[in-house]
Scaffold this motif. Sequence first.
Motif, PDB file in Angstrom:
ATOM      1  N   SER A  65      49.581 -26.764  -8.310  1.00  0.00           N
ATOM      2  CA  SER A  65      49.496 -28.090  -7.708  1.00  0.00           C
ATOM      3  C   SER A  65      49.717 -28.071  -6.204  1.00  0.00           C
ATOM      4  N   ASN A  66      50.607 -27.224  -5.722  1.00  0.00           N
ATOM      5  CA  ASN A  66      50.875 -27.205  -4.278  1.00  0.00           C
ATOM      6  C   ASN A  66      49.735 -26.542  -3.512  1.00  0.00           C
ATOM      7  N   ALA A  67      49.130 -25.519  -4.113  1.00  0.00           N
ATOM      8  CA  ALA A  67      47.937 -24.926  -3.507  1.00  0.00           C
ATOM      9  C   ALA A  67      46.811 -25.952  -3.445  1.00  0.00           C
ATOM     10  N   ILE A  68      46.686 -26.767  -4.492  1.00  0.00           N
ATOM     11  CA  ILE A  68      45.644 -27.794  -4.507  1.00  0.00           C
ATOM     12  C   ILE A  68      45.887 -28.814  -3.400  1.00  0.00           C
ATOM     13  N   LEU A  69      47.135 -29.235  -3.226  1.00  0.00           N
ATOM     14  CA  LEU A  69      47.440 -30.184  -2.158  1.00  0.00           C
ATOM     15  C   LEU A  69      47.076 -29.612  -0.796  1.00  0.00           C
ATOM     16  N   LEU A  70      47.441 -28.372  -0.547  1.00  0.00           N
ATOM     17  CA  LEU A  70      47.120 -27.743   0.732  1.00  0.00           C
ATOM     18  C   LEU A  70      45.612 -27.620   0.923  1.00  0.00           C
ATOM     19  N   TYR A  71      44.910 -27.240  -0.128  1.00  0.00           N
ATOM     20  CA  TYR A  71      43.453 -27.104  -0.052  1.00  0.00           C
ATOM     21  C   TYR A  71      42.809 -28.449   0.296  1.00  0.00           C
ATOM     22  N   LEU A  72      43.186 -29.498  -0.430  1.00  0.00           N
ATOM     23  CA  LEU A  72      42.581 -30.812  -0.196  1.00  0.00           C
ATOM     24  C   LEU A  72      42.923 -31.350   1.192  1.00  0.00           C
ATOM     25  N   ALA A  73      44.171 -31.158   1.610  1.00  0.00           N
ATOM     26  CA  ALA A  73      44.581 -31.657   2.919  1.00  0.00           C
ATOM     27  C   ALA A  73      43.827 -30.955   4.038  1.00  0.00           C
ATOM     28  N   ALA A  74      43.688 -29.617   3.926  1.00  0.00           N
ATOM     29  CA  ALA A  74      42.991 -28.864   4.966  1.00  0.00           C
ATOM     30  C   ALA A  74      41.508 -29.203   4.985  1.00  0.00           C
ATOM     31  N   LYS A  75      40.904 -29.316   3.815  1.00  0.00           N
ATOM     32  CA  LYS A  75      39.467 -29.596   3.764  1.00  0.00           C
ATOM     33  C   LYS A  75      39.137 -30.971   4.320  1.00  0.00           C
ATOM     34  N   ASN A  76      40.014 -31.958   4.025  1.00  0.00           N
ATOM     35  CA  ASN A  76      39.713 -33.335   4.391  1.00  0.00           C
ATOM     36  C   ASN A  76      40.445 -33.802   5.644  1.00  0.00           C
ATOM     37  N   GLY A  77      41.297 -32.947   6.198  1.00  0.00           N
ATOM     38  CA  GLY A  77      42.046 -33.340   7.386  1.00  0.00           C
ATOM     39  C   GLY A  77      42.893 -34.573   7.162  1.00  0.00           C
ATOM     40  N   ALA A  78      43.505 -34.654   5.994  1.00  0.00           N
ATOM     41  CA  ALA A  78      44.238 -35.870   5.619  1.00  0.00           C
ATOM     42  C   ALA A  78      45.649 -35.542   5.162  1.00  0.00           C
ATOM     43  N   PHE A  79      46.566 -36.450   5.501  1.00  0.00           N
ATOM     44  CA  PHE A  79      47.954 -36.394   5.044  1.00  0.00           C
ATOM     45  C   PHE A  79      48.659 -35.110   5.475  1.00  0.00           C
ATOM     46  N   LEU A  80      48.305 -34.667   6.667  1.00  0.00           N
ATOM     47  CA  LEU A  80      48.943 -33.517   7.285  1.00  0.00           C
ATOM     48  C   LEU A  80      49.824 -33.988   8.439  1.00  0.00           C
ATOM     49  N   PRO A  81      50.830 -33.197   8.814  1.00  0.00           N
ATOM     50  CA  PRO A  81      51.630 -33.543   9.994  1.00  0.00           C
ATOM     51  C   PRO A  81      50.866 -33.213  11.267  1.00  0.00           C
ATOM     52  N   ASP A  82      51.504 -33.409  12.408  1.00  0.00           N
ATOM     53  CA  ASP A  82      50.899 -33.037  13.688  1.00  0.00           C
ATOM     54  C   ASP A  82      50.507 -31.560  13.676  1.00  0.00           C
ATOM     55  N   ASP A  83      49.456 -31.237  14.397  1.00  0.00           N
ATOM     56  CA  ASP A  83      48.942 -29.875  14.427  1.00  0.00           C
ATOM     57  C   ASP A  83      49.692 -29.049  15.469  1.00  0.00           C
ATOM     58  N   THR A  84      50.956 -28.806  15.174  1.00  0.00           N
ATOM     59  CA  THR A  84      51.791 -27.957  16.029  1.00  0.00           C
ATOM     60  C   THR A  84      52.476 -26.913  15.154  1.00  0.00           C
ATOM     61  N   PRO A  85      52.846 -25.776  15.722  1.00  0.00           N
ATOM     62  CA  PRO A  85      53.540 -24.770  14.916  1.00  0.00           C
ATOM     63  C   PRO A  85      54.811 -25.305  14.268  1.00  0.00           C
ATOM     64  N   ALA A  86      55.584 -26.108  15.002  1.00  0.00           N
ATOM     65  CA  ALA A  86      56.842 -26.635  14.444  1.00  0.00           C
ATOM     66  C   ALA A  86      56.581 -27.561  13.268  1.00  0.00           C
ATOM     67  N   ALA A  87      55.592 -28.449  13.410  1.00  0.00           N
ATOM     68  CA  ALA A  87      55.297 -29.399  12.333  1.00  0.00           C
ATOM     69  C   ALA A  87      54.739 -28.682  11.113  1.00  0.00           C
ATOM     70  N   ARG A  88      53.845 -27.709  11.337  1.00  0.00           N
ATOM     71  CA  ARG A  88      53.300 -26.950  10.202  1.00  0.00           C
ATOM     72  C   ARG A  88      54.395 -26.169   9.493  1.00  0.00           C
ATOM     73  N   ALA A  89      55.337 -25.622  10.263  1.00  0.00           N
ATOM     74  CA  ALA A  89      56.436 -24.873   9.657  1.00  0.00           C
ATOM     75  C   ALA A  89      57.287 -25.760   8.762  1.00  0.00           C
ATOM     76  N   GLN A  90      57.568 -26.977   9.223  1.00  0.00           N
ATOM     77  CA  GLN A  90      58.342 -27.909   8.391  1.00  0.00           C
ATOM     78  C   GLN A  90      57.567 -28.295   7.139  1.00  0.00           C
ATOM     79  N   MET A  91      56.270 -28.543   7.298  1.00  0.00           N
ATOM     80  CA  MET A  91      55.456 -28.891   6.139  1.00  0.00           C
ATOM     81  C   MET A  91      55.476 -27.780   5.093  1.00  0.00           C
ATOM     82  N   LEU A  92      55.233 -26.541   5.535  1.00  0.00           N
ATOM     83  CA  LEU A  92      55.204 -25.431   4.593  1.00  0.00           C
ATOM     84  C   LEU A  92      56.578 -25.186   3.978  1.00  0.00           C
TER      85      LEU A  92
END
Length: 229
Positions: A65-92
Motif C-alpha cells: 500500500s505504501n509503494a502504491i501511494l508513492l507511485y500514484l503521488a509521483a505519477k500524478n504530482g499530487a498530495f506531496l510535500p514541497d519539493d525540497t530534500p528536507a520535506a521529502r526526507a520527512q515524507m519518507l
Amino acid sequence: MIKLYYHPSPNPAKVALFLEEAGLPYELVPVDTRKGEQHALEFLAVNPNGKTPALVDDDVVVFDSNAILLYLAAKNGAFLPDDTPAARAQMLSWLMFVATGIGPYSGQAVHFKHFAPEPKEYAVNRYDFEAQRHWALIDAQLAKHRYMLGETYTLVDMAVWGWARAVPFILGADAWSNLPNVKRLLDEINARPAAQRVESLKTRHSFKTEMDDEARKALFPQNARLAAL
C-alpha cells in the motif's frame, strides 16, 4: 484504467482514499480475504505476497500500500510535500514509519488480542505496548502540526487515516483519550467527501464478516502447521 484490488481493511482503504481524493477513475476488484481469495492464482499474479491491496495501472503493477501511494503521488504530482530534500526526507520517514511500525504492530496487536489461541499473555503485552508507543509518536507529531508534514494534507495523512479508523479495535475503547490529535485528524479526514466515498465501497460488495473456520484457514494458514505438529 486503474484496477484496485480491494478489501475494506486499513491498507486498501488508504489507497482508495488517494484515488478518490485525486479524482482518478478506477475499477474496484473485490478480494474477499475471509474466503481466501487472496490466495487465488489470479491475485497472486499481481501481488505475490498474497495481501491486499494491489494496483494495476495499464502495464504497471504495484503492490504494498505504501509503494502504491508513492507511485500514484509521483505519477500524478499530487498530495506531496514541497519539493525540497528536507520535506521529502520527512515524507519518507513518516510514511515508512507507518509501513514498518504502525501497520505491523497494530496488526499484530489485533491478532493476538482478538484472534490468537491461548497462551498469549506475553504476545498481547508486547504488541499492545508497541502499538501504543507507535501511535503516541503519531499523536505527538500531530500535536505540533495540523497534518503529519505540517499544514498541507499529503499521502502520509492518508496512510495514517487508513489505520486510525481501527484504533479502538487495536488499542481498546478508551484509546482516544490518549490520542486526541490522531482523533482530530481522523475526524477531519472522515468529513471529507472522498473519505465518505471510500467508506461506502464496502457496501458495493458482500464481503464476508464471519470469523468461522473458513476465515481462520484463509487468514491464519500457519495454524495448519501447528495442527500437524
